[in-house]
Write a protein that holds these residues in place. Structure first.
Motif, PDB file in Angstrom:
ATOM      1  N   LYS A  69      38.214  26.724  32.435  1.00  0.00           N
ATOM      2  CA  LYS A  69      37.315  27.184  33.419  1.00  0.00           C
ATOM      3  C   LYS A  69      36.535  28.345  33.261  1.00  0.00           C
ATOM      4  N   ASP A  70      36.827  29.233  32.797  1.00  0.00           N
ATOM      5  CA  ASP A  70      36.217  30.231  33.003  1.00  0.00           C
ATOM      6  C   ASP A  70      34.711  29.775  31.322  1.00  0.00           C
ATOM      7  N   ASN A  71      35.424  29.506  30.201  1.00  0.00           N
ATOM      8  CA  ASN A  71      35.021  29.389  29.225  1.00  0.00           C
ATOM      9  C   ASN A  71      34.303  28.086  28.440  1.00  0.00           C
ATOM     10  N   LEU A  72      34.907  26.699  28.569  1.00  0.00           N
ATOM     11  CA  LEU A  72      34.737  26.449  27.785  1.00  0.00           C
ATOM     12  C   LEU A  72      34.987  24.608  29.181  1.00  0.00           C
ATOM     13  N   SER A  73      33.790  23.336  27.621  1.00  0.00           N
ATOM     14  CA  SER A  73      33.771  22.621  28.954  1.00  0.00           C
ATOM     15  C   SER A  73      34.881  21.399  27.775  1.00  0.00           C
ATOM     16  N   VAL A  74      35.227  20.777  29.118  1.00  0.00           N
ATOM     17  CA  VAL A  74      36.268  20.377  28.725  1.00  0.00           C
ATOM     18  C   VAL A  74      36.576  17.798  29.419  1.00  0.00           C
ATOM     19  N   GLU A  75      36.865  17.131  28.813  1.00  0.00           N
ATOM     20  CA  GLU A  75      36.495  16.352  29.679  1.00  0.00           C
ATOM     21  C   GLU A  75      37.885  16.407  30.345  1.00  0.00           C
ATOM     22  N   GLU A  76      37.765  15.546  31.532  1.00  0.00           N
ATOM     23  CA  GLU A  76      38.468  15.307  32.364  1.00  0.00           C
ATOM     24  C   GLU A  76      39.830  14.520  32.258  1.00  0.00           C
ATOM     25  N   CYS A  77      39.509  13.448  31.091  1.00  0.00           N
ATOM     26  CA  CYS A  77      40.613  12.800  30.539  1.00  0.00           C
ATOM     27  C   CYS A  77      41.879  13.665  29.503  1.00  0.00           C
ATOM     28  N   GLU A  78      41.503  14.541  28.978  1.00  0.00           N
ATOM     29  CA  GLU A  78      41.923  15.948  28.536  1.00  0.00           C
ATOM     30  C   GLU A  78      42.749  16.858  29.010  1.00  0.00           C
ATOM     31  N   MET A  79      42.467  17.385  30.510  1.00  0.00           N
ATOM     32  CA  MET A  79      43.678  17.760  30.883  1.00  0.00           C
ATOM     33  C   MET A  79      44.130  16.893  31.730  1.00  0.00           C
ATOM     34  N   ILE A  80      44.783  15.606  31.225  1.00  0.00           N
ATOM     35  CA  ILE A  80      45.642  15.041  32.053  1.00  0.00           C
ATOM     36  C   ILE A  80      47.704  15.630  31.319  1.00  0.00           C
ATOM     37  N   ASN A  81      47.661  16.024  30.548  1.00  0.00           N
ATOM     38  CA  ASN A  81      48.811  16.696  29.954  1.00  0.00           C
ATOM     39  C   ASN A  81      48.419  17.657  29.391  1.00  0.00           C
ATOM     40  N   PRO A  82      49.486  19.575  30.272  1.00  0.00           N
ATOM     41  CA  PRO A  82      49.022  20.342  29.835  1.00  0.00           C
ATOM     42  C   PRO A  82      49.916  20.748  28.624  1.00  0.00           C
ATOM     43  N   LYS A  83      50.051  20.015  28.162  1.00  0.00           N
ATOM     44  CA  LYS A  83      50.982  19.756  26.132  1.00  0.00           C
ATOM     45  C   LYS A  83      49.076  19.908  25.937  1.00  0.00           C
ATOM     46  N   THR A  84      48.675  19.460  25.878  1.00  0.00           N
ATOM     47  CA  THR A  84      47.234  19.775  25.189  1.00  0.00           C
ATOM     48  C   THR A  84      45.847  20.467  25.371  1.00  0.00           C
ATOM     49  N   TYR A  85      46.158  21.239  26.451  1.00  0.00           N
ATOM     50  CA  TYR A  85      45.346  22.642  26.409  1.00  0.00           C
ATOM     51  C   TYR A  85      45.323  23.245  25.803  1.00  0.00           C
ATOM     52  N   HIS A  86      46.140  23.438  25.118  1.00  0.00           N
ATOM     53  CA  HIS A  86      46.053  24.524  23.660  1.00  0.00           C
ATOM     54  C   HIS A  86      44.597  24.702  22.373  1.00  0.00           C
ATOM     55  N   ALA A  87      44.708  23.530  22.361  1.00  0.00           N
ATOM     56  CA  ALA A  87      43.555  23.284  21.284  1.00  0.00           C
ATOM     57  C   ALA A  87      42.221  23.631  21.958  1.00  0.00           C
ATOM     58  N   PRO A  88      41.775  23.271  22.807  1.00  0.00           N
ATOM     59  CA  PRO A  88      40.412  24.324  22.926  1.00  0.00           C
ATOM     60  C   PRO A  88      40.336  25.093  23.195  1.00  0.00           C
ATOM     61  N   VAL A  89      41.705  25.434  23.746  1.00  0.00           N
ATOM     62  CA  VAL A  89      41.711  27.055  24.185  1.00  0.00           C
ATOM     63  C   VAL A  89      41.781  27.936  22.975  1.00  0.00           C
ATOM     64  N   GLY A  90      42.368  27.531  22.011  1.00  0.00           N
ATOM     65  CA  GLY A  90      43.169  27.237  19.945  1.00  0.00           C
ATOM     66  C   GLY A  90      42.004  27.823  19.832  1.00  0.00           C
ATOM     67  N   ALA A  91      40.908  26.987  19.669  1.00  0.00           N
ATOM     68  CA  ALA A  91      39.593  27.155  19.147  1.00  0.00           C
ATOM     69  C   ALA A  91      38.791  28.702  19.308  1.00  0.00           C
ATOM     70  N   PHE A  92      38.784  28.910  20.908  1.00  0.00           N
ATOM     71  CA  PHE A  92      38.195  29.810  21.909  1.00  0.00           C
ATOM     72  C   PHE A  92      38.405  30.760  20.718  1.00  0.00           C
ATOM     73  N   ILE A  93      40.264  31.355  21.406  1.00  0.00           N
ATOM     74  CA  ILE A  93      40.366  32.467  21.153  1.00  0.00           C
ATOM     75  C   ILE A  93      40.367  32.826  19.538  1.00  0.00           C
ATOM     76  N   ALA A  94      40.286  31.256  18.280  1.00  0.00           N
ATOM     77  CA  ALA A  94      39.969  32.057  17.123  1.00  0.00           C
ATOM     78  C   ALA A  94      38.560  32.372  16.879  1.00  0.00           C
ATOM     79  N   LYS A  95      37.346  31.973  17.630  1.00  0.00           N
ATOM     80  CA  LYS A  95      36.200  32.361  17.792  1.00  0.00           C
ATOM     81  C   LYS A  95      36.230  33.476  17.928  1.00  0.00           C
ATOM     82  N   ARG A  96      36.455  33.796  19.005  1.00  0.00           N
ATOM     83  CA  ARG A  96      36.669  35.062  20.098  1.00  0.00           C
ATOM     84  C   ARG A  96      37.605  36.384  19.827  1.00  0.00           C
TER      85      ARG A  96
END
Length: 196
Positions: A69-96
């Motif tokens: 919510k605070d940092n990323l733009s993620v498609e609604e479709c990607e939010m239907i399964n919590p098991k996949t949330y770590h992927a966009p966040v992982g890229a964010f953490i890798a960078k930050r």
């Protein structure tokens, strides 16, 4: 590529992942290197992407949602399964947190769960390595995917096998399927039919 040493990343992963996920991350890093060699890609970058692909996997779901919510733009479709949330966040953490600025690495981490249409060979390698690393993945599952890598258009054929398995598994567990998963599967099937 990144300002933190591999040793420091491994130590952070050991401290922040459970034991199986840590083993899995090492396995994906090793398998990514093997596949990168096979398909003439950068092995150093493949190792880093494999190592970091699940860096956010053990975060609490509510923390993942907040970071998205605070940092990323993620498609609604990607939010239907919590098991996949770590992927966009992982890229964010890798960078930050790890100073990774290489877009190929960040994109491979970003798309290693759901994937996307027209993935690069590098993204495909990390995606497939995640499925076939031998440290934590079952041998019978690996054996459905790995032989496909030897075929003409091996990355696409192995990818198609991954998507078949994923879709079957989601259906068997009565879980929702992201529409892009279906689109990617259909696209890979079209490629397969063209190349037969």
């Amino acid at each position: 590529m990144g300002s933190i040493s591999k040793e420091a990343i491994i130590k952070w992963l050991k401290d922040n992942l459970n034991e199986e996920r840590f083993e899995h991350s090492l396995g994906v890093a090793e398998t990514s290197v093997e596949l990168a060699k096979k398909f003439n890609l950068d092995t150093e970058k493949a190792y880093l992407a494999g190592l970091l692909h699940d860096c956010a996997k053990c975060f609490k779901t509510e923390d993942l949602i907040q970071l998205i919510k605070d940092n990323l733009s993620v498609e609604e479709c990607e939010m239907i399964n919590p098991k996949t949330y770590h992927a966009p966040v992982g890229a964010f953490i890798a960078k930050r947190d790890f100073g990774i600025t290489d877009n190929e690495i960040l994109s491979a981490i970003r798309w290693h769960t759901i994937g996307k249409l027209e993935m690069t060979d590098f993204e495909k390698v990390i995606f497939i390595a995640d499925k076939i690393e031998p440290r934590t993945r079952p041998v019978e599952y690996i054996n459905t995917i790995k032989p496909r890598l030897e075929e003409t258009h091996g990355l696409d054929m192995a990818l198609l096998e991954c998507y078949k398995g994923t879709i079957k598994s989601l259906v068997d567990r009565n879980l929702k399927i992201c529409i892009s998963t279906i689109e990617i599967y259909n696209e890979l099937l079209r490629k397969y039919e063209r190349n037969k």
